[in-house]
Design a protein around this motif. Structure first.
Motif, PDB file in Angstrom:
ATOM      1  N   ARG A  56      -3.040   5.036   1.455  1.00 42.99           N
ATOM      2  CA  ARG A  56      -2.264   3.860   1.609  1.00 42.99           C
ATOM      3  C   ARG A  56      -1.813   3.441   0.618  1.00 42.99           C
ATOM      4  O   ARG A  56      -2.512   3.667  -0.821  1.00 42.99           O
ATOM      5  CB  ARG A  56      -3.165   2.690   2.550  1.00 42.99           C
ATOM      6  CG  ARG A  56      -4.317   2.272   1.512  1.00 42.99           C
ATOM      7  CD  ARG A  56      -5.075   1.082   2.411  1.00 42.99           C
ATOM      8  NE  ARG A  56      -6.332   0.748   1.695  1.00 42.99           N
ATOM      9  CZ  ARG A  56      -7.234   0.162   2.292  1.00 42.99           C
ATOM     10  NH1 ARG A  56      -7.324  -0.535   3.342  1.00 42.99           N
ATOM     11  NH2 ARG A  56      -8.318  -0.370   1.624  1.00 42.99           N
ATOM     12  N   GLU A  57      -0.826   2.746   0.455  1.00 44.96           N
ATOM     13  CA  GLU A  57      -0.062   2.284  -0.767  1.00 44.96           C
ATOM     14  C   GLU A  57       0.563   1.078  -0.532  1.00 44.96           C
ATOM     15  O   GLU A  57       1.177   0.732   0.355  1.00 44.96           O
ATOM     16  CB  GLU A  57       1.087   3.458  -1.078  1.00 44.96           C
ATOM     17  CG  GLU A  57       1.670   2.990  -2.399  1.00 44.96           C
ATOM     18  CD  GLU A  57       2.639   4.162  -2.900  1.00 44.96           C
ATOM     19  OE1 GLU A  57       2.454   5.238  -3.210  1.00 44.96           O
ATOM     20  OE2 GLU A  57       3.764   3.922  -2.721  1.00 44.96           O
ATOM     21  N   VAL A  58      -0.034  -0.043  -1.317  1.00 47.75           N
ATOM     22  CA  VAL A  58       0.680  -1.422  -1.286  1.00 47.75           C
ATOM     23  C   VAL A  58       1.543  -1.790  -2.588  1.00 47.75           C
ATOM     24  O   VAL A  58       1.019  -0.992  -3.753  1.00 47.75           O
ATOM     25  CB  VAL A  58      -0.290  -2.430  -0.730  1.00 47.75           C
ATOM     26  CG1 VAL A  58      -0.775  -2.244   0.608  1.00 47.75           C
ATOM     27  CG2 VAL A  58      -1.298  -2.388  -1.872  1.00 47.75           C
ATOM     28  N   ALA A  59       2.349  -2.441  -2.719  1.00 43.94           N
ATOM     29  CA  ALA A  59       3.121  -3.135  -3.823  1.00 43.94           C
ATOM     30  C   ALA A  59       2.263  -3.261  -4.937  1.00 43.94           C
ATOM     31  O   ALA A  59       1.343  -4.201  -4.600  1.00 43.94           O
ATOM     32  CB  ALA A  59       3.980  -4.165  -3.344  1.00 43.94           C
ATOM     33  N   GLY A  60       2.404  -2.500  -5.931  1.00 43.63           N
ATOM     34  CA  GLY A  60       1.464  -3.366  -7.163  1.00 43.63           C
ATOM     35  C   GLY A  60       0.132  -2.640  -7.181  1.00 43.63           C
ATOM     36  O   GLY A  60      -0.476  -2.929  -8.230  1.00 43.63           O
ATOM     37  N   LYS A  61      -0.062  -1.682  -6.522  1.00 45.23           N
ATOM     38  CA  LYS A  61      -1.499  -1.087  -6.539  1.00 45.23           C
ATOM     39  C   LYS A  61      -1.301   0.582  -6.218  1.00 45.23           C
ATOM     40  O   LYS A  61      -0.051   1.013  -5.915  1.00 45.23           O
ATOM     41  CB  LYS A  61      -2.373  -1.436  -5.316  1.00 45.23           C
ATOM     42  CG  LYS A  61      -2.914  -2.822  -5.457  1.00 45.23           C
ATOM     43  CD  LYS A  61      -3.812  -3.076  -4.320  1.00 45.23           C
ATOM     44  CE  LYS A  61      -4.241  -4.610  -4.428  1.00 45.23           C
ATOM     45  NZ  LYS A  61      -5.349  -4.965  -3.356  1.00 45.23           N
ATOM     46  N   GLU A 104      -5.859  -0.481  10.087  1.00 47.32           N
ATOM     47  CA  GLU A 104      -6.272  -2.040  10.238  1.00 47.32           C
ATOM     48  C   GLU A 104      -5.457  -2.911   9.204  1.00 47.32           C
ATOM     49  O   GLU A 104      -5.426  -4.058   9.316  1.00 47.32           O
ATOM     50  CB  GLU A 104      -7.677  -2.366  10.197  1.00 47.32           C
ATOM     51  CG  GLU A 104      -8.499  -1.652  11.422  1.00 47.32           C
ATOM     52  CD  GLU A 104      -7.990  -2.285  12.720  1.00 47.32           C
ATOM     53  OE1 GLU A 104      -7.687  -3.348  12.978  1.00 47.32           O
ATOM     54  OE2 GLU A 104      -8.491  -1.460  13.953  1.00 47.32           O
ATOM     55  N   ASP A 105      -4.942  -2.171   8.142  1.00 51.34           N
ATOM     56  CA  ASP A 105      -4.202  -3.209   7.013  1.00 51.34           C
ATOM     57  C   ASP A 105      -2.808  -2.878   6.811  1.00 51.34           C
ATOM     58  O   ASP A 105      -2.323  -1.654   7.222  1.00 51.34           O
ATOM     59  CB  ASP A 105      -4.969  -2.649   5.996  1.00 51.34           C
ATOM     60  CG  ASP A 105      -6.380  -3.134   6.003  1.00 51.34           C
ATOM     61  OD1 ASP A 105      -7.338  -2.205   5.048  1.00 51.34           O
ATOM     62  OD2 ASP A 105      -6.628  -4.007   6.641  1.00 51.34           O
ATOM     63  N   THR A 106      -1.966  -3.529   6.457  1.00 58.14           N
ATOM     64  CA  THR A 106      -0.556  -3.599   6.126  1.00 58.14           C
ATOM     65  C   THR A 106      -0.453  -2.502   4.825  1.00 58.14           C
ATOM     66  O   THR A 106      -1.154  -2.855   4.064  1.00 58.14           O
ATOM     67  CB  THR A 106       0.136  -5.010   5.896  1.00 58.14           C
ATOM     68  OG1 THR A 106      -0.035  -5.656   7.266  1.00 58.14           O
ATOM     69  CG2 THR A 106       1.477  -4.836   5.360  1.00 58.14           C
ATOM     70  N   ALA A 107       0.348  -1.526   5.127  1.00 60.75           N
ATOM     71  CA  ALA A 107       0.566  -0.614   3.853  1.00 60.75           C
ATOM     72  C   ALA A 107       1.465   0.567   4.487  1.00 60.75           C
ATOM     73  O   ALA A 107       1.758   0.559   5.338  1.00 60.75           O
ATOM     74  CB  ALA A 107      -0.818  -0.138   3.431  1.00 60.75           C
ATOM     75  N   MET A 108       1.736   1.190   3.260  1.00 55.67           N
ATOM     76  CA  MET A 108       2.756   2.518   3.712  1.00 55.67           C
ATOM     77  C   MET A 108       1.453   3.625   3.950  1.00 55.67           C
ATOM     78  O   MET A 108       0.459   3.709   2.921  1.00 55.67           O
ATOM     79  CB  MET A 108       3.858   2.846   2.613  1.00 55.67           C
ATOM     80  CG  MET A 108       4.229   4.011   2.700  1.00 55.67           C
ATOM     81  SD  MET A 108       5.510   3.956   4.048  1.00 55.67           S
ATOM     82  CE  MET A 108       6.893   3.165   3.499  1.00 55.67           C
ATOM     83  N   VAL A 138       3.132   0.525   8.175  1.00 55.68           N
ATOM     84  CA  VAL A 138       2.251   0.024   9.136  1.00 55.68           C
ATOM     85  C   VAL A 138       2.220  -1.707   8.835  1.00 55.68           C
ATOM     86  O   VAL A 138       1.956  -1.883   7.465  1.00 55.68           O
ATOM     87  CB  VAL A 138       0.861   0.211   9.039  1.00 55.68           C
ATOM     88  CG1 VAL A 138      -0.057  -0.421  10.211  1.00 55.68           C
ATOM     89  CG2 VAL A 138       0.908   1.724   9.720  1.00 55.68           C
ATOM     90  N   THR A 139       2.666  -2.410   9.535  1.00 53.29           N
ATOM     91  CA  THR A 139       2.741  -3.949   9.252  1.00 53.29           C
ATOM     92  C   THR A 139       1.596  -4.677  10.385  1.00 53.29           C
ATOM     93  O   THR A 139       1.922  -4.469  11.518  1.00 53.29           O
ATOM     94  CB  THR A 139       4.091  -4.435   9.185  1.00 53.29           C
ATOM     95  OG1 THR A 139       4.656  -3.739   8.306  1.00 53.29           O
ATOM     96  CG2 THR A 139       3.786  -5.896   8.943  1.00 53.29           C
TER      97      THR A 139
END
Length: 121
Positions: free
Chosen positions: A38-43, A84-88, A117-118
């Protein structure tokens, strides 16, 4: 040539059910590993779950244990994830044997295109 095509994803409310899938082609044996990242902005991109196709033994990052579910459908050559989490989310494949490498991005050479996934409350 190994090729991964993702599908599924989208938006869901907390407590709802949503899956992402990844169809794998071009692999000629079961001796390989499939991972979900998973990938989220800034991480940085991080591994959340992996499964070795021949061993059929799921592995999870601590943050995903008890919340995410990875499964492999041998007949369809597809790996699925219930996040279960918002991420690409990205699926990945490679001939990884050592369990300690299965959740590490550097271990994988083949990647899917990514699926958003949102999860909203």
């Amino acid at each position: 040539q190994v090729h991964l095509v993702q599908s599924g994803g989208g938006s869901v409310q907390t407590g709802g059910s949503l899956s992402v899938s990844c169809r794998v082609s071009g692999v000629t044996s079961d001796n390989y590993c499939l991972g979900w990242f998973r990938e989220v902005a800034g991480k940085e991109r991080e591994g959340v779950a992996a499964i070795h196709v021949a061993e059929d033994n799921p592995a999870y990052d601590d943050s995903a244990k008890g919340r995410f579910t990875i499964s492999h459908d041998k007949a369809e050559n597809t790996v699925n994830l219930k996040p279960e989490d918002t991420a690409m989310y990205y699926c990945a494949a490679d001939m990884i044997q050592r369990p300690s490498l299965r959740l590490r991005e550097a271990g994988y050479a083949y990647w899917g295109q990514g699926t958003q996934v949102t999860v909203s409350s």
